[in-house]
Design a protein around this motif. Structure first.
Motif, PDB file in Angstrom:
ATOM      1  N   UNK A 229       0.836  -1.198   0.000  1.00 19.06           N
ATOM      2  CA  UNK A 229       0.000   0.000   0.000  1.00 19.06           C
ATOM      3  C   UNK A 229       0.873   1.251   0.000  1.00 19.06           C
ATOM      4  N   UNK A 230       0.489   2.207  -0.819  1.00 14.28           N
ATOM      5  CA  UNK A 230       1.274   3.440  -0.938  1.00 14.28           C
ATOM      6  C   UNK A 230       0.360   4.661  -0.916  1.00 14.28           C
ATOM      7  N   UNK A 231       0.879   5.756  -0.418  1.00 15.82           N
ATOM      8  CA  UNK A 231       0.256   7.058  -0.608  1.00 15.82           C
ATOM      9  C   UNK A 231       1.190   7.880  -1.481  1.00 15.82           C
ATOM     10  N   UNK A 232       0.622   8.678  -2.350  1.00 12.66           N
ATOM     11  CA  UNK A 232       1.430   9.610  -3.129  1.00 12.66           C
ATOM     12  C   UNK A 232       1.573  10.889  -2.305  1.00 12.66           C
ATOM     13  N   UNK A 233       2.813  11.292  -2.087  1.00 12.10           N
ATOM     14  CA  UNK A 233       3.047  12.507  -1.306  1.00 12.10           C
ATOM     15  C   UNK A 233       2.963  13.721  -2.207  1.00 12.10           C
ATOM     16  N   UNK A 234       2.103  14.651  -1.812  1.00  7.00           N
ATOM     17  CA  UNK A 234       1.874  15.854  -2.606  1.00  7.00           C
ATOM     18  C   UNK A 234       2.540  17.043  -1.929  1.00  7.00           C
ATOM     19  N   UNK A 235       3.160  17.847  -2.741  1.00  9.89           N
ATOM     20  CA  UNK A 235       3.842  19.035  -2.243  1.00  9.89           C
ATOM     21  C   UNK A 235       2.828  20.156  -2.062  1.00  9.89           C
ATOM     22  N   UNK A 236       2.565  20.514  -0.796  1.00 10.98           N
ATOM     23  CA  UNK A 236       1.583  21.593  -0.571  1.00 10.98           C
ATOM     24  C   UNK A 236       2.178  22.761   0.190  1.00 10.98           C
TER      25      UNK A 236
ATOM     26  N   UNK B 261      -3.393   3.941  -2.079  1.00 11.89           N
ATOM     27  CA  UNK B 261      -4.483   4.081  -1.111  1.00 11.89           C
ATOM     28  C   UNK B 261      -4.954   5.518  -0.947  1.00 11.89           C
ATOM     29  N   UNK B 262      -4.139   6.483  -1.446  1.00  7.00           N
ATOM     30  CA  UNK B 262      -4.557   7.872  -1.303  1.00  7.00           C
ATOM     31  C   UNK B 262      -3.378   8.814  -1.364  1.00  7.00           C
ATOM     32  N   UNK B 263      -3.529   9.949  -0.701  1.00  3.85           N
ATOM     33  CA  UNK B 263      -2.513  11.004  -0.767  1.00  3.85           C
ATOM     34  C   UNK B 263      -2.032  11.403   0.629  1.00  3.85           C
ATOM     35  N   UNK B 264      -0.809  11.920   0.657  1.00  3.13           N
ATOM     36  CA  UNK B 264      -0.248  12.440   1.910  1.00  3.13           C
ATOM     37  C   UNK B 264       0.330  13.813   1.658  1.00  3.13           C
ATOM     38  N   UNK B 265       0.213  14.699   2.636  1.00  2.26           N
ATOM     39  CA  UNK B 265       0.817  16.022   2.485  1.00  2.26           C
ATOM     40  C   UNK B 265       1.306  16.562   3.814  1.00  2.26           C
TER      41      UNK B 265
END
Ligand SMILES: *Cc1c(COP(=O)(O)O)cnc(C)c1O
Length: 229
Positions: free
Chosen positions: A110-117, A149-153
């Protein structure tokens, strides 16, 4: 309050509203982690591969470990066998490497894509356009041993509540858009990881359903290395 008390009250606060609590145990001793464990906590986050591997080896096997820090492709092999989730995926190349080692271990990671915010150049993460491009790529479509599984920020390190709210709100809106466009049929795309000790309440108000808390649980981190404890 003790670590156990902190876990109990944070679990109370988050479980009733369906927010998942990740106890961020980086730099903390096995003893501190076990106090949280005995209070019922099973999800822990670490940001350094070597520290994570050593803790995994010496602590109870029903702990689910999340990697929350930048991961170098050459280190994926050390964690592929046991990691529950990589929250900090910030490139297609890394995703391909995770896929390869997950395959070797006969598992799906399972992975989250890390978004630059954040408004800080030091932080890692994919830009909005970059993330869309990744999801559209043929290389991505070919991966079989990862599950997004979703996103992380990570928001800017600021006390400006308006700015934090704006950053979390923007990521939440983006999350909904990505879900609609790319994961409509996948109910497993359900995780929006945002919020740390200083800003988790604002993150939850703006749609977070996973918070990563370190100092609120374990106290301030000292600079000394975890092994010196
Ligand atoms: C360290 C860390 C946290 C936890 O930080 P606290 O301020 O101690 O809650 C959360 N997320 C990431 C990515 C971290 O590196």
């Amino acid at each position: 309050m003790s670590i156990a008390d902190n876990i109990k009250s944070l679990k109370n606060e988050t479980e009733s509203i369906h927010v998942t609590l990740i106890a961020v145990s980086k730099t903390k001793s096995n003893d501190d982690i076990l106090q949280a464990y005995h209070a019922g906590q099973r999800l822990f986050g670490e940001n350094m591969v070597q520290e994570l591997v050593e803790k995994h080896e010496s602590l109870p096997k029903d702990i689910e470990w999340h990697l929350i820090g930048h991961l170098q492709t050459n280190k994926v092999k050390y964690i592929a066998q046991f990691i529950s989730m990589v929250q900090s995926v910030d490139s297609l190349k890394l995703l391909q490497e995770i896929d390869k080692h997950a395959g070797k271990n006969n598992r799906v990671i399972d992975c989250l894509l890390q978004v630059y915010i954040a408004d800080e150049e030091t932080k890692y993460g994919l830009g909005f356009d970059e993330l869309i491009e990744l999801l559209r790529s043929e290389e991505f479509t070919n991966l079989q041993h990862i599950r997004i599984r979703g996103l992380m920020g990570i928001a800017t390190n600021t006390e400006n509540e308006k700015q934090l709210k704006d950053e979390f709100y923007e990521l939440r809106t983006f999350f909904e858009g990505v879900k609609q466009s790319f994961f409509r049929k996948e109910s497993s795309f359900d995780t929006l990881s945002m919020g740390m000790s200083s800003d988790y309440k604002i993150a939850i108000e703006n749609g977070s359903n996973m918070v990563r808390l370190g100092s609120t649980i374990f106290g301030q981190r000292v600079i000394k290395h975890w092994k010196d404890n």
